[in-house]
Design an enzyme around this catalytic site. Sequence first.
Site, PDB file in Angstrom:
ATOM      1  N   GLU A   1       2.767   8.275  -0.546  1.00 52.59           N
ATOM      2  CA  GLU A   1       2.969   6.684  -1.002  1.00 52.59           C
ATOM      3  C   GLU A   1       1.526   5.841  -1.022  1.00 52.59           C
ATOM      4  OE1 GLU A   1       5.912   5.032   1.463  1.00 52.59           O
ATOM      5  OE2 GLU A   1       7.476   6.181   0.231  1.00 52.59           O
TER       6      GLU A   1
ATOM      7  N   GLU B   1      11.330  12.199  -1.781  1.00 56.41           N
ATOM      8  CA  GLU B   1      12.122  11.464  -1.089  1.00 56.41           C
ATOM      9  C   GLU B   1      13.141  10.728  -1.464  1.00 56.41           C
ATOM     10  OE1 GLU B   1       9.890   8.876   1.877  1.00 56.41           O
ATOM     11  OE2 GLU B   1       8.258  10.124   1.932  1.00 56.41           O
TER      12      GLU B   1
HETATM   13  C1  BG6 Z   1       8.728   6.374   3.106  1.00 60.39           C
HETATM   14  C2  BG6 Z   1       8.106   7.096   3.973  1.00 60.39           C
HETATM   15  O1  BG6 Z   1       8.073   4.992   3.091  1.00 60.39           O
HETATM   16  O2  BG6 Z   1      10.292   5.897   3.655  1.00 60.39           O
HETATM   17  C3  BG6 Z   1       8.966   7.912   5.163  1.00 60.39           C
HETATM   18  O3  BG6 Z   1       7.153   8.052   3.381  1.00 60.39           O
HETATM   19  C4  BG6 Z   1       9.981   6.801   5.646  1.00 60.39           C
HETATM   20  O4  BG6 Z   1       8.075   8.273   6.043  1.00 60.39           O
HETATM   21  C5  BG6 Z   1      10.974   6.713   4.520  1.00 60.39           C
HETATM   22  O5  BG6 Z   1      10.593   7.654   6.470  1.00 60.39           O
HETATM   23  C6  BG6 Z   1      12.055   5.944   4.731  1.00 60.39           C
HETATM   24  O6  BG6 Z   1      11.943   4.660   5.581  1.00 60.39           O
HETATM   25  P1  BG6 Z   1      12.311   4.541   7.141  1.00 60.39           P
HETATM   26  O7  BG6 Z   1      11.569   3.029   7.402  1.00 60.39           O
HETATM   27  O8  BG6 Z   1      13.717   4.213   6.791  1.00 60.39           O
HETATM   28  O9  BG6 Z   1      12.090   5.678   7.803  1.00 60.39           O
END
Ligand code: BG6
Length: 476
Positions: A172, A375
Amino acid sequence: MSRSYLIGGAISAQQAEGGFNSHGFGDSVSDHMTALTDGKRYISKKILDKYHYPAHHGIRFFEHYEEDFKLFAELGLESFRLSISWAKLFPTGTEKSPSKEGLEFYHNILDQCVKYNIEPIVTICHNDMPMNLALEYGGWNSRELIDFYITYATCIFKEYKHKVKYWITFNELNGAMLEGIGMYLIGNFDQCDEVFDMHKIEDDPQIRLQSLHHMFLASAKAISLGREINKSFKFGSMFLGYVSYPETCKPEDQITALQNETVFLDYCADVMIGGEYSKVAKKYLERNNIRLDIEKNDLEELQKGTVDFYSFSYYSSTTTSYENKSDSVYGNLIVGGKNPHLKTTDWNWSMDPIGLEYFLLKTYSKYKIPMMVVENGLGAKDQVEESGEVNDNYRIEYIDSHLDAVNRAVEQGVEVISYTMWGVIDIVSASTGQMSKRYGVIYVDVDDDGNGNYKRKKKKSFEWYKNKISQSKQIY
Ligand code: BG6
């Protein structure tokens, strides 16, 4: 139905591994991030007894990885996105040679991938660095970090060249375009107190954008060197996928949404994919009185080290209004207007599978390189019922609708290499440090304070995901 892309799961080192203060490993910035305390997530420059630091244990993946890979294999995962902890290999970030134990640990992990025929996708730097680099060098604001990163990256390229094909240089990267939180992502805490709120760091756009320039260079140089080490390596950028629909059809809302996008996404993508700062990016810098210190050969390096694929995270969408009137929703570091047509999660993130189709189609049409959804997932408060079951129908619905969106994009011509659901096994939340924000199809028995027996258990979504993968076998 058969499919032309891999389906898998994703985690990051600091949210899963643990292993703090053992085997001579160094501490990372993430090891200094507290659990949610009075609603805030602090970073303390020293480790203090009064705080709980969730990354110290994560889900103890460091000890449980063999058992976890058995479950991944049973699920039928075809790809697995992981990150390597820089500080586990180079404890202060400045060493000339890596820790043998750190190298061995990732060999073991990658051997599991080989054993179960799972394609690894490795992120070199996932929002983290050895704490020493943040405290002593001001993080990426220092140009010296480029050389430290290159030592680390070339070490892992050589070490794992027969086991890894897909590399992502930074997680990111466009997060660094965000005011405040961007300072955390570049690891610059120079103006911060001994203990500070990671979401409230005073912003310095000059430092942020200069740091980003150093990260672009580190990425480009690593890619050029990586290609010399193994010609068949494939490199990706990784961006926080962002969709913010204009709130109305007023032309003012349209243009505001578009302008935000050119700053938040295109600024970085144009450099990493196109190999240069666009004219729009240069105007943005000018308007904001930011003068980048660009040395001789920098622009040439950026040209040489462009990426092969576009990878991104996608969780939710927001709306944009030029008047900024609407209610706020969050979504992975982004705050925006609430879309009345969408439902939100327990953490007030909008759920919008069409947004994923929209993002894939729009981005692929623009850059025309293969895409990876690295993701996507649902952070929710799961309940373990008396029977011991976790009936997470909401997660099934979320993943199913997002996979449908990927399939629709593919049918429209988008080239997708892989989809890895985020947190295939429950891990610590990055933004809040909570364990109760669970993403997995595998439940891990540990709470927000680190209490629990760390036992793994299949949720209802486990069987569903397994069938989903096997019934739509990938054809390559
Ligand atoms: C992304 C990151 O920003 O979002 C992850 O790359 C992160 O590391 C994911 O876990 C989800 O966010 P969160 O805060 O719900 O864990």
